[in-house]
Design a protein around this motif. Structure first.
Motif, PDB file in Angstrom:
ATOM      1  N   GLY A  85       0.822  -1.212   0.000  1.00  0.00           N
ATOM      2  CA  GLY A  85       0.000   0.000   0.000  1.00  0.00           C
ATOM      3  C   GLY A  85       0.850   1.252   0.000  1.00  0.00           C
ATOM      4  O   GLY A  85       1.858   1.335  -0.697  1.00  0.00           O
ATOM      5  N   GLY A  86       0.465   2.228   0.803  1.00  0.00           N
ATOM      6  CA  GLY A  86       1.162   3.512   0.816  1.00  0.00           C
ATOM      7  C   GLY A  86       2.619   3.409   1.216  1.00  0.00           C
ATOM      8  O   GLY A  86       3.440   4.237   0.850  1.00  0.00           O
ATOM      9  N   THR A  87       2.957   2.356   1.984  1.00  0.00           N
ATOM     10  CA  THR A  87       4.349   2.188   2.414  1.00  0.00           C
ATOM     11  C   THR A  87       5.166   1.380   1.427  1.00  0.00           C
ATOM     12  O   THR A  87       6.315   1.054   1.721  1.00  0.00           O
ATOM     13  CB  THR A  87       4.428   1.455   3.761  1.00  0.00           C
ATOM     14  N   THR A  88       4.582   1.028   0.271  1.00  0.00           N
ATOM     15  CA  THR A  88       5.289   0.180  -0.694  1.00  0.00           C
ATOM     16  C   THR A  88       6.757   0.576  -0.825  1.00  0.00           C
ATOM     17  O   THR A  88       7.648  -0.267  -0.705  1.00  0.00           O
ATOM     18  CB  THR A  88       4.605   0.247  -2.064  1.00  0.00           C
ATOM     19  N   GLY A  89       7.010   1.865  -1.062  1.00  0.00           N
ATOM     20  CA  GLY A  89       8.384   2.323  -1.247  1.00  0.00           C
ATOM     21  C   GLY A  89       9.261   2.022  -0.047  1.00  0.00           C
ATOM     22  O   GLY A  89      10.401   1.570  -0.190  1.00  0.00           O
ATOM     23  N   GLY A  90       8.733   2.241   1.156  1.00  0.00           N
ATOM     24  CA  GLY A  90       9.482   1.974   2.376  1.00  0.00           C
ATOM     25  C   GLY A  90       9.803   0.503   2.503  1.00  0.00           C
ATOM     26  O   GLY A  90      10.920   0.116   2.879  1.00  0.00           O
ATOM     27  N   SER A  91       8.838  -0.351   2.150  1.00  0.00           N
ATOM     28  CA  SER A  91       9.061  -1.791   2.216  1.00  0.00           C
ATOM     29  C   SER A  91      10.049  -2.231   1.148  1.00  0.00           C
ATOM     30  O   SER A  91      10.856  -3.137   1.374  1.00  0.00           O
ATOM     31  CB  SER A  91       7.741  -2.540   2.045  1.00  0.00           C
ATOM     32  N   VAL A  92       9.989  -1.581  -0.037  1.00  0.00           N
ATOM     33  CA  VAL A  92      10.938  -1.889  -1.111  1.00  0.00           C
ATOM     34  C   VAL A  92      12.352  -1.564  -0.632  1.00  0.00           C
ATOM     35  O   VAL A  92      13.283  -2.350  -0.816  1.00  0.00           O
ATOM     36  CB  VAL A  92      10.587  -1.096  -2.388  1.00  0.00           C
ATOM     37  N   ALA A  93      12.507  -0.404   0.024  1.00  0.00           N
ATOM     38  CA  ALA A  93      13.825  -0.022   0.527  1.00  0.00           C
ATOM     39  C   ALA A  93      14.317  -1.030   1.547  1.00  0.00           C
ATOM     40  O   ALA A  93      15.479  -1.452   1.510  1.00  0.00           O
ATOM     41  CB  ALA A  93      13.754   1.374   1.149  1.00  0.00           C
ATOM     42  N   ILE A  94      13.437  -1.439   2.460  1.00  0.00           N
ATOM     43  CA  ILE A  94      13.845  -2.376   3.502  1.00  0.00           C
ATOM     44  C   ILE A  94      14.176  -3.739   2.891  1.00  0.00           C
ATOM     45  O   ILE A  94      15.138  -4.396   3.288  1.00  0.00           O
ATOM     46  CB  ILE A  94      12.746  -2.479   4.583  1.00  0.00           C
ATOM     47  N   ALA A  95      13.420  -4.144   1.854  1.00  0.00           N
ATOM     48  CA  ALA A  95      13.714  -5.405   1.170  1.00  0.00           C
ATOM     49  C   ALA A  95      15.080  -5.326   0.486  1.00  0.00           C
ATOM     50  O   ALA A  95      15.836  -6.298   0.478  1.00  0.00           O
ATOM     51  CB  ALA A  95      12.624  -5.721   0.152  1.00  0.00           C
ATOM     52  N   GLY A  96      15.398  -4.158  -0.084  1.00  0.00           N
ATOM     53  CA  GLY A  96      16.708  -3.969  -0.702  1.00  0.00           C
ATOM     54  C   GLY A  96      17.810  -4.076   0.337  1.00  0.00           C
ATOM     55  O   GLY A  96      18.840  -4.712   0.113  1.00  0.00           O
ATOM     56  N   TYR A  97      17.546  -3.484   1.501  1.00  0.00           N
ATOM     57  CA  TYR A  97      18.502  -3.540   2.619  1.00  0.00           C
ATOM     58  C   TYR A  97      18.723  -4.988   3.055  1.00  0.00           C
ATOM     59  O   TYR A  97      19.857  -5.442   3.198  1.00  0.00           O
ATOM     60  CB  TYR A  97      17.950  -2.695   3.770  1.00  0.00           C
ATOM     61  N   TYR A  98      17.627  -5.730   3.232  1.00  0.00           N
ATOM     62  CA  TYR A  98      17.728  -7.131   3.661  1.00  0.00           C
ATOM     63  C   TYR A  98      18.519  -7.958   2.646  1.00  0.00           C
ATOM     64  O   TYR A  98      19.313  -8.811   3.010  1.00  0.00           O
ATOM     65  CB  TYR A  98      16.334  -7.752   3.814  1.00  0.00           C
ATOM     66  N   SER A  99      18.263  -7.681   1.340  1.00  0.00           N
ATOM     67  CA  SER A  99      18.907  -8.474   0.294  1.00  0.00           C
ATOM     68  C   SER A  99      20.422  -8.353   0.398  1.00  0.00           C
ATOM     69  O   SER A  99      21.143  -9.334   0.187  1.00  0.00           O
ATOM     70  CB  SER A  99      18.466  -8.004  -1.094  1.00  0.00           C
ATOM     71  N   VAL A 100      20.905  -7.154   0.709  1.00  0.00           N
ATOM     72  CA  VAL A 100      22.348  -6.966   0.825  1.00  0.00           C
ATOM     73  C   VAL A 100      22.838  -7.508   2.166  1.00  0.00           C
ATOM     74  O   VAL A 100      23.850  -8.206   2.242  1.00  0.00           O
ATOM     75  CB  VAL A 100      22.716  -5.474   0.690  1.00  0.00           C
ATOM     76  N   ALA A 101      22.077  -7.218   3.233  1.00  0.00           N
ATOM     77  CA  ALA A 101      22.509  -7.611   4.580  1.00  0.00           C
ATOM     78  C   ALA A 101      22.624  -9.122   4.717  1.00  0.00           C
ATOM     79  O   ALA A 101      23.471  -9.617   5.460  1.00  0.00           O
ATOM     80  CB  ALA A 101      21.531  -7.061   5.613  1.00  0.00           C
ATOM     81  N   ALA A 102      21.791  -9.855   3.971  1.00  0.00           N
ATOM     82  CA  ALA A 102      21.780 -11.314   4.102  1.00  0.00           C
ATOM     83  C   ALA A 102      23.128 -11.919   3.724  1.00  0.00           C
ATOM     84  O   ALA A 102      23.505 -12.967   4.243  1.00  0.00           O
ATOM     85  CB  ALA A 102      20.683 -11.894   3.220  1.00  0.00           C
ATOM     86  N   GLY A 103      23.856 -11.248   2.802  1.00  0.00           N
ATOM     87  CA  GLY A 103      25.188 -11.744   2.451  1.00  0.00           C
ATOM     88  C   GLY A 103      25.170 -12.966   1.553  1.00  0.00           C
ATOM     89  O   GLY A 103      26.022 -13.841   1.667  1.00  0.00           O
ATOM     90  N   LEU A 104      24.180 -13.053   0.668  1.00  0.00           N
ATOM     91  CA  LEU A 104      24.130 -14.180  -0.266  1.00  0.00           C
ATOM     92  C   LEU A 104      25.294 -14.068  -1.247  1.00  0.00           C
ATOM     93  O   LEU A 104      25.668 -12.956  -1.630  1.00  0.00           O
ATOM     94  CB  LEU A 104      22.806 -14.167  -1.042  1.00  0.00           C
ATOM     95  N   PRO A 105      25.864 -15.193  -1.669  1.00  0.00           N
ATOM     96  CA  PRO A 105      26.968 -15.114  -2.623  1.00  0.00           C
ATOM     97  C   PRO A 105      26.507 -14.490  -3.936  1.00  0.00           C
ATOM     98  O   PRO A 105      25.463 -14.859  -4.475  1.00  0.00           O
ATOM     99  CB  PRO A 105      27.379 -16.575  -2.814  1.00  0.00           C
ATOM    100  N   GLY A 106      27.254 -13.507  -4.424  1.00  0.00           N
ATOM    101  CA  GLY A 106      26.941 -12.894  -5.710  1.00  0.00           C
ATOM    102  C   GLY A 106      25.859 -11.835  -5.658  1.00  0.00           C
ATOM    103  O   GLY A 106      25.454 -11.319  -6.686  1.00  0.00           O
ATOM    104  N   VAL A 107      25.362 -11.520  -4.471  1.00  0.00           N
ATOM    105  CA  VAL A 107      24.359 -10.453  -4.379  1.00  0.00           C
ATOM    106  C   VAL A 107      24.928  -9.310  -3.547  1.00  0.00           C
ATOM    107  O   VAL A 107      24.884  -9.330  -2.319  1.00  0.00           O
ATOM    108  CB  VAL A 107      23.031 -10.962  -3.771  1.00  0.00           C
ATOM    109  N   ASP A 108      25.521  -8.332  -4.234  1.00  0.00           N
ATOM    110  CA  ASP A 108      26.105  -7.188  -3.540  1.00  0.00           C
ATOM    111  C   ASP A 108      25.393  -5.885  -3.890  1.00  0.00           C
ATOM    112  O   ASP A 108      25.014  -5.127  -3.021  1.00  0.00           O
ATOM    113  CB  ASP A 108      27.589  -7.049  -3.903  1.00  0.00           C
ATOM    114  N   ASN A 109      25.215  -5.640  -5.198  1.00  0.00           N
ATOM    115  CA  ASN A 109      24.557  -4.407  -5.625  1.00  0.00           C
ATOM    116  C   ASN A 109      23.083  -4.689  -5.877  1.00  0.00           C
ATOM    117  O   ASN A 109      22.742  -5.453  -6.766  1.00  0.00           O
ATOM    118  CB  ASN A 109      25.198  -3.878  -6.912  1.00  0.00           C
ATOM    119  N   VAL A 110      22.220  -4.073  -5.078  1.00  0.00           N
ATOM    120  CA  VAL A 110      20.784  -4.305  -5.236  1.00  0.00           C
ATOM    121  C   VAL A 110      20.102  -2.989  -5.557  1.00  0.00           C
ATOM    122  O   VAL A 110      20.295  -1.985  -4.866  1.00  0.00           O
ATOM    123  CB  VAL A 110      20.183  -4.924  -3.961  1.00  0.00           C
ATOM    124  N   LEU A 111      19.317  -2.981  -6.620  1.00  0.00           N
ATOM    125  CA  LEU A 111      18.600  -1.784  -7.023  1.00  0.00           C
ATOM    126  C   LEU A 111      17.148  -1.885  -6.541  1.00  0.00           C
ATOM    127  O   LEU A 111      16.452  -2.848  -6.861  1.00  0.00           O
ATOM    128  CB  LEU A 111      18.652  -1.641  -8.553  1.00  0.00           C
TER     129      LEU A 111
END
Ligand SMILES: [Zn+2]
Lengths: 414, 176
Positions: A85-111
């Motif tokens: 909903g209205g927070t979509t952008g905020g959740s997208v940002a947090i999902a981007g943060y999680y994707s990098v923080a998780a430290g998966l191999p080969g996932v460093d730059n997340v747009l």
């Protein structure tokens, strides 16, 4: 413990009520190009994963993240859609943060990309689809539809905001003039931001108070527009960020909390939030995010804030509830210029959601601007050096709050 | 005044964009089935038929829900205790809607309130006596249930809320 995450860049498309010259993928592409422009050493090929989101059903076209893959440069790469909903952008940002923080191999730059082209579809249908279920339940409990529309004409986003406004105005004893002052500051700031929508450089308080009521105490001149626009934000690791940009912005705390829904409630059972301006969800979110970021005195430690305020009363409410000002003092801060561009704690120097509201993108634009202010690359840059900033979002079923706390150095570990 | 002239009067700098090819289309949402168990509502609606008000209390945190709720979000417990409530309450929050009268075209200002019954811990959107002007509405205003003429055992049995006399006095601080 996850990896330290940094913001390396952020970009925007131009915002307007009708971006009639582009379609949705082209609009998204504008934001991505602007985002990558700031990191010249990086190519779209270097992006490892994508997070994408907009409001469901607003443009009348579904799974946009899949059919605009080529326009995002996301072909054959991990891609995820988040929509809240209205927070979509905020959740997208947090999902981007999680994707990098998780430290998966080969996932460093997340747009992280969020967008909305409201002129394409019927926004009211999209909004109503959030509550259709509850409305049917209330109807089955004996409230005819014509009565429901009357009750719920105060139930859309503006309705909730006007309830919050009456509650807030009673508590803090502010006047409509105080609300108009917030609007004037925002619209003046928007005039200095290249991508903002409602640019009104000469707006006065009298002009705002001259417009008719939409819903007491909110007037036509006080409410946010409906915009077309997109925003992109690049998350990466600490090491890479130091390579690709001058001033990496460290993401030190995130929070995302759903409180009880307001007004109708689950199955038409009302709400336990008796005072709608109390916002326990926002208080809890800021507590969590500030704790992660090691910030104990937000009033002194935060240098810049972007809060999600489509309506002026919300701006006053959020800055207090997020702990930036004492209860019932926000109005004074606007009066004395503390929150202005050259003030002690500038707020919403991009003009905020009050001047530009492409709903899905709005909550991503908040941390994006907050990050650019630290880098010194924002469109309406504050003159002082910004060390810490925050971006906040509000929405969901009018109950979700997201927040991202950023700084120019990693969180101090004791 | 139209939206455009209003914005112009506020000094809005508008940028015009050329128009790309635009194809009109429509998207109809089909009908759907929303699952909702209303067994917990039955005793409440039966009592309404007898012009009686009951709230549902959570046995864990003692919060009283009016209208009844299936689950207490605080405790993840199903509330199961029925508590009799009085007909009086207060305005927890309010706003105003502007509706056009279909016959005269006149714009009506109607206050819509969040009503909290005395004893209940939740509020819900309801209507005030149509004779009350929105300027006279305030948060904390005491109200009383106005029953509809035909009681059907639905939420609309409470047609609207009457305002009742506020017995609270504005106490002046003692002069030294
Ligand atoms: Zn409970």
């Amino acid at each position: 413990m996850g990896r330290q995450v940094c913001v390396a860049s952020a970009g925007f498309s131009e915002h307007a009520s009708k971006r009639s010259d582009v379609n949705m993928p082209e609009l998204v592409n504008e934001a991505i190009v602007d985002c990558l422009k700031r990191v010249p050493s990086l190519d779209i090929k270097d992006i490892d994963a994508f997070v994408n989101g907009n409001m469901p059903a607003f443009e009348g076209s579904n799974i946009p993240e899949l059919w605009m893959t080529d326009w995002m440069g996301a072909r054959n790469k991990p891609l995820m859609r988040v929509t809240t909903g209205g927070t979509t952008g905020g959740s997208v940002a947090i999902a981007g943060y999680y994707s990098v923080a998780a430290g998966l191999p080969g996932v460093d730059n997340v747009l992280a990309i969020a967008f909305e082209q409201q002129s394409q579809g019927d926004t009211s249908v999209g909004l109503a689809s959030v509550a259709y279920g509850e409305i049917s339940v209330m109807n089955s409990l004996g409230i005819p539809y014509d009565q429901l529309t009357l009750l719920l004409s105060g139930g859309a986003a503006i309705g909730i905001a006007s309830y919050q406004a009456t509650n807030y105005m009673r508590k803090s004893k502010i006047t409509e003039e105080d609300l108009a002052r917030v609007v004037v500051q925002n619209r003046h700031n928007a005039a200095k931001t290249w991508w903002a929508h409602l640019k009104m450089p000469d707006l006065t308080i009298e002009e705002v108070l001259d417009t008719p009521y939409i819903s007491y105490p909110l007037r036509y001149g006080m409410v946010c527009p409906a915009s077309d626009g997109a925003c992109a934000m690049l998350f990466t690791t600490e090491e890479k960020a130091k390579d690709i940009c001058d001033i990496p912005v460290f993401v030190n705390g995130v929070g995302s909390i759903a409180n009880e829904t307001a007004l109708i409630g689950y199955g038409g059972s009302g709400s336990g939030q008796l005072d709608l301006s109390e916002q326990l969800g926002a208080q809890k979110t800021s507590e969590i995010a500030f704790n992660q970021a090691g910030i104990h005195f937000p009033r002194k430690e935060i240098d810049y804030a972007e809060v999600y305020s489509p309506f002026p009363n919300q701006e006053l409410m959020w800055v207090e509830k997020l702990g930036l000002f004492e209860e019932n003092t926000a109005t004074k801060m606007y009066e004395t210029g503390v929150t202005a561009l050259n003030g002690e704690l500038p707020i919403n120097c991009s003009g905020g959601v009050n001047s530009t509201n492409a709903i899905g993108a709005s909550a991503l634009e908040r941390p994006a601007v907050a990050a650019l202010q630290i880098m010194g690359k924002a469109s309406n840059q504050v003159p002082k050096t910004v060390h810490t900033s925050l971006g906040h979002g509000w929405g969901g079923y009018v109950n979700l709050v997201t927040m991202m706390v950023m700084a120019d150095e990693p969180v101090r570990k004791y | 005044m139209s939206k455009r002239t209003l914005r112009k009067s506020m000094g809005y700098i508008k940028k015009e964009y050329p128009r790309t090819r635009t194809i009109p289309a429509s998207w109809y949402l089909s009908s759907y089935k929303f699952k909702f168990n209303i067994t917990h509502m039955k005793p409440f609606l039966d009592k309404l038929k007898q012009k009686k008000l009951v709230g549902l209390q959570c046995s864990s945190c003692n919060r009283i829900y009016f209208p009844p709720r299936q689950i207490c979000g605080k405790c993840l417990v199903k509330p199961d205790r029925w508590i009799d409530l009085r007909e009086t309450g207060r305005v927890a929050s309010f706003t105003v809607t502007y509706l056009k009268d279909p016959e005269t075209g006149e714009v009506l200002e109607r206050p819509i309130v969040c009503a909290q019954l005395d004893g209940a811990d939740t509020s819900y959107p309801a209507q005030l006596d149509p004779d009350i002007e929105f300027k006279d509405t305030y948060i904390g205003m005491p109200i009383k249930v106005h029953w509809a003429e035909n009681i059907k055992g639905g939420l609309m049995d409470i047609e609207y809320y009457d305002s009742i006399e506020d017995s609270a006095k504005d106490l002046q601080p003692k002069e030294e």
